[in-house]
Scaffold this active site. Structure first.
Site, short mmCIF file in Angstrom:
data_model
loop_
_atom_site.label_atom_id
_atom_site.label_comp_id
_atom_site.label_asym_id
_atom_site.label_seq_id
_atom_site.Cartn_x
_atom_site.Cartn_y
_atom_site.Cartn_z
CB ALA A 298 -0.90 0.01 1.23
CB CYS A 299 2.02 3.75 -1.66
SG CYS A 299 1.14 3.76 -3.23
N PRO A 300 0.60 5.97 -0.03
CG PRO A 300 1.89 7.64 0.96
CD PRO A 300 2.00 6.35 0.21
N GLY B 10 -1.60 5.59 -3.71
CA GLY B 10 -2.18 4.32 -4.16
C GLY B 10 -2.30 4.18 -5.65
CB THR C 241 0.07 0.09 -4.27
OG1 THR C 241 -0.11 1.20 -3.41
CG2 THR C 241 -0.70 -1.09 -3.72
#
Lengths: 457, 150
Positions: free
Chosen positions: A8-10, A12, A16
């Protein structure tokens, strides 16, 4: 080796998926089976199932945001920034692998027992599920009522004399216990026919009490109310404009009348006969028969440790509390306590026959045992059913038989060792303790002698 | 939806002039504005910088994927650019960046577009794809490479 991962990443949109791809690629090269869940802006994709997590040897979380880790409890978990996975996924897999190899599974017995319990309630189907729905709703009433009555006796002597004792008696006996069977019947019916079942069920249960058909009458009333209401729901067809009247007027009126009349004129009288017969038989039972009943109820408690047979015995004991018969309840709690207690003792007297995890499980089982949670024996029984189940059944049967022999009584349907502290709850408390102790020791000795030594690797 | 539907020739620049990260990012944003994909150039540039503040989008292997989600973006768009010399980008593997993919996403997201971007991100992890992009000498060739790997 199987690994599951979450990326996951901020924002997205990119990291990710890059991290997921990197992990999948690296795993392929190392011939590691992997499944990567991506939590991006498209939502969760390739979601990990409970089965995936169960099979996984390690979990990797590569995320720049918060990822919930609750579902990975009890698994070796490696949590890193999402960039780490993109930069060097191979090293990450290597690290996860090491972690998996060093991992000491925290066989958390309490969690394990909980899982077993919830799995079982999910597996409940049909009549058994409906019955247990009623029984579980009834228990709080029995606990409150039973203990209030115990206290009434403690303060007011055998006739519960005095204002306080009288009040306690009214709370426990006239109110809480009076609600017991109606609640049982009502929630059996509600389990079958949903909310519309509650009213006819409770009314049927109340009538069962009034015609002295006891908890057996209540169970019958509950099932009858449930199925009749369900049937009425299906056969009554109203024009759409009147459909709104069905749940508020038509169903309650007809279902309650049908159940009520059936209870008063058809079901009530014969069940009252059976119930009176059962009560007389139980009260009049002497010597061998009493002991035999204790042994059978005891063995039932241990047989499936919280499963249907155990619950059948339990419901029998609780139901009889409504008829003011307290000895079977005592048997049931005592016999439900000895399996985990006996196993806990066995891990202490013959530690070389249990592995380290089981010894830990033993400590937890001791706590579960004194709390009357028979399921505490499941981790042992699951590992070695052929040796453990017969042992605990014998131990519980002996405890049950002794409890009957000593004429021990119990007015509350639960609580383990903690109800002993409530004055009046347990009758013949010293001999009751002896019965539990003997069963525990027998269980422990049997398990210890049947089990073989574990070769230390 | 195909990647090439989000990336057209006017959104490709083969030789970035900027010598540092900020200059390159500005060029990329300008490209977006000139193609009419964003309504507010400065605002989107700030959005891109804010994302870099959070953590670098230099994802290693000479690739950077600066990206931003903003109301000023009209439709999801990808800009591709190359830097011949390479730019110090503060990448996670400390390599200079030669391949830029700037991703612009509107606040109101369309799942289909996001899936395309996810696909692109996955492709960037493959060495051949990166090498083919590095050797592509014309805009036409860049688009061909992307099509080939679709």
């Amino acid at each position: 080796m199987k690994i599951v991962a979450v990326t996951a990443c901020p924002t997205g949109v990119a990291h990710t998926y890059m991290a997921a791809e990197a992990l999948e690629k690296a795993a392929q090269k190392k011939e590691i089976e992997i499944k990567v869940e991506t939590q991006g802006s498209v939502g969760i994709e390739n979601e990990l199932t409970t089965e995936d997590i169960k099979q996984a040897d390690a979990v990797i979380i590569a995320a720049g945001t918060n990822v919930k880790t609750g579902r990975f409890q009890g698994k070796p978990l490696l949590s890193v920034e999402v960039g780490e996975a993109i930069k060097d996924a191979t090293a990450l897999l290597e690290e996860a692998k090491e972690k998996a190899e060093d991992f000491e599974p925290q066989e958390d017995v309490v969690t394990d027992v909980k899982t077993h319990k919830s799995e079982r309630s999910q597996q409940r189907t049909g009549a058994y599920k409906h019955l247990m729905n009623g029984v579980s709703r009834m228990i709080p009433f029995v606990v409150a009522g039973g203990l209030a009555i115990s206290l009434a006796f403690a303060f007011g002597g055998i006739d519960a004399e005095g204002a306080l004792a009288g009040a306690l008696m009214q709370i426990g006996g006239d109110a809480a216990f009076a609600l017991m069977v109606p609640i049982l019947a009502g929630f059996i019916a509600a389990s079958i026919a949903d909310r519309p079942g509650l009213a006819p069920g409770m009314v049927g249960g109340m009538l069962a009490v009034q015609v002295e058909a006891g908890f057996l009458g209540g169970i019958i009333a509950g099932f009858l109310a449930g199925y009749v209401t369900e049937w009425l729901k299906n056969i009554i067809k109203l024009p759409a404009t009147l459909e709104g009247l069905k749940p508020v007027l038509i169903l309650p009126l007809f279902s309650t009348l049908i159940i009520g009349l059936l209870m008063l004129f058809v079901i009530g009288p014969p069940v009252m006969g059976i119930m009176t017969g059962l009560e007389n038989w139980l009260e009049g039972m002497t010597g061998t028969n009493r002991v035999l009943l204790g042994a059978i109820l005891g063995a039932m408690m241990a047989f499936d440790m919280g499963g249907p047979v155990n619950k059948a015995a339990y419901a029998f004991g609780v139901g009889l509390l409504a008829s003011e018969i307290y000895t079977p309840m005592a048997v049931i709690m005592a016999a439900g306590m000895t399996p985990p207690l006996g196993l806990a003792l066995a891990t202490m007297i013959t530690p070389n026959k249990f592995d380290r995890q089981q010894k830990e499980a033993g400590k937890a089982a001791a706590v579960l045992g004194i709390s009357f949670i028979t399921e505490g024996a499941i981790p042992f029984a699951a590992a070695d059913p052929l040796k453990v189940i017969p042992s605990i059944m014998v131990g519980s049967a002996i405890t049950g038989a002794l409890s009957m022999l000593f004429n021990a009584t119990l007015r509350a349907p639960h609580g383990g060792i903690f109800v002993v502290g409530i004055p009046g709850a347990v009758g013949n408390v010293l001999l009751y303790a002896v019965a539990i102790l003997i069963g525990t020791v027998v269980t422990a000795l049997l398990v210890s002698s049947l089990k073989e030594k574990i070769e230390v690797a | 939806m195909k990647l090439t539907e989000l990336l057209t020739e006017d959104l490709i620049k083969l030789n970035l002039e900027g010598k540092d990260k900020e200059a390159c990012l500005k060029e990329l944003v300008t490209l977006l504005a000139e193609a009419g994909k964003i309504t507010e150039q400065e605002e989107f540039y700030q959005t891109i910088l804010a994302r870099e503040e959070l953590s670098t989008t230099g994802v290693g292997n000479q690739v950077a994927i600066p990206h931003g989600k903003s109301e000023v973006v009209k439709e999801p768009t990808i800009v591709f650019a190359k830097s011949e010399t390479g730019v110090d980008y503060g990448s996670i593997d400390d390599q200079d960046v030669k391949l830029f993919f700037m991703i612009a996403v509107p606040e109101k997201k369309s799942e289909e577009h996001l899936k395309v971007l996810a696909k692109l991100s996955r492709k960037l992890m493959h060495q051949e794809f990166r090498e083919d992009l590095l050797t592509a000498a014309t805009k036409q060739k860049v688009l061909e490479v992307i099509k080939e790997h679709e």
